[in-house]
Write a protein that holds these residues in place. Structure first.
Motif, PDB file in Angstrom:
ATOM      1  N   UNK A 158      -8.255  -1.313  -6.449  1.00 20.40           N
ATOM      2  CA  UNK A 158      -6.811  -1.475  -6.330  1.00 20.40           C
ATOM      3  C   UNK A 158      -6.478  -2.672  -5.436  1.00 20.40           C
ATOM      4  N   UNK A 159      -7.235  -2.822  -4.365  1.00 24.89           N
ATOM      5  CA  UNK A 159      -7.011  -3.937  -3.444  1.00 24.89           C
ATOM      6  C   UNK A 159      -7.248  -5.262  -4.173  1.00 24.89           C
ATOM      7  N   UNK A 160      -8.325  -5.355  -4.951  1.00 27.39           N
ATOM      8  CA  UNK A 160      -8.597  -6.593  -5.696  1.00 27.39           C
ATOM      9  C   UNK A 160      -7.491  -6.883  -6.709  1.00 27.39           C
ATOM     10  N   UNK A 161      -7.000  -5.836  -7.366  1.00 20.68           N
ATOM     11  CA  UNK A 161      -5.925  -6.013  -8.345  1.00 20.68           C
ATOM     12  C   UNK A 161      -4.636  -6.518  -7.699  1.00 20.68           C
ATOM     13  N   UNK A 162      -4.426  -6.164  -6.437  1.00 16.81           N
ATOM     14  CA  UNK A 162      -3.179  -6.496  -5.757  1.00 16.81           C
ATOM     15  C   UNK A 162      -3.317  -7.626  -4.735  1.00 16.81           C
TER      16      UNK A 162
END
Length: 188
Positions: A158-162
């Motif tokens: 999720x962190x990489x996506x955001x």
């Protein structure tokens, strides 16, 4: 001077993209690496995917470098042809079969501490891609460059996506410039 003696002190260097003097030190160390391996084919292996903002650092760098057509610099992993988890081993095999004793510098995005976001690292030894998201992928490279794009430790996908594209883009420009200047100083 061997590649490994260049990294005796320190084994890892880090510079923030806004710290010009630290980036000069990284460039000098990278130039020394390219110079010490002058007789070997140079390969830049950019790992990542354009399907995740944070993980697109490698393909962005590969695209920047490929467009420059630097003499005798072999670049793998671009936005058109990314090198990622499902084809990494295939690309490593191809490189090993295509070049005699290649000097591989692997590049990837990584997650880190809050205060390290925006930092570029240059380290000896192989890159361990996927470690930040708990994937078991083959290690690659005699040296590696990482860009710390966001905070690690919780919900990594999720962190990489955001992750902000602006940061990833700026880091890709900085790392591409660093590699280009270092390479052209010693291998024309």
């Amino acid at each position: 001077m061997s590649v490994f003696s260049l990294f005796t002190e320190p084994k890892k260097m880090k510079a923030h993209i806004d710290d010009s003097s630290a980036k000069v030190q990284l460039e000098t160390r990278l130039s020394d690496l390219f110079d010490s391996t002058r007789k070997r084919p140079a390969v830049i292996l950019c790992i990542g995917t354009d399907r995740s903002t944070g993980d697109s650092l490698g393909p962005l760098i590969g695209t920047h470098l490929s467009r420059l057509n630097l003499p005798k610099l072999n670049v793998y992993g671009t936005l058109d042809e990314p090198v990622h988890a499902t084809n990494l081993q295939e690309n490593i095999n191809y490189i090993q079969q295509s070049f005699y004793n290649p000097f591989i510098i692997a590049i990837d995005a990584c997650l880190g501490k809050m205060e390290s976001i925006g930092c570029i690292t240059l380290a000896n030894g192989p890159l361990k891609p996927g470690a930040g998201v708990h994937k078991q992928l083959p290690e690659v490279g005699e040296a590696h460059i990482t860009g710390i794009v966001n905070v690690g430790g919780f919900m990594e996908y999720m962190v990489l996506q955001n992750t902000r594209l602006n940061l990833v883009w700026r880091m890709s420009e900085n790392i591409s410039t660093l590699i280009t200047h270092s390479y052209l100083k010693v291998r024309k």
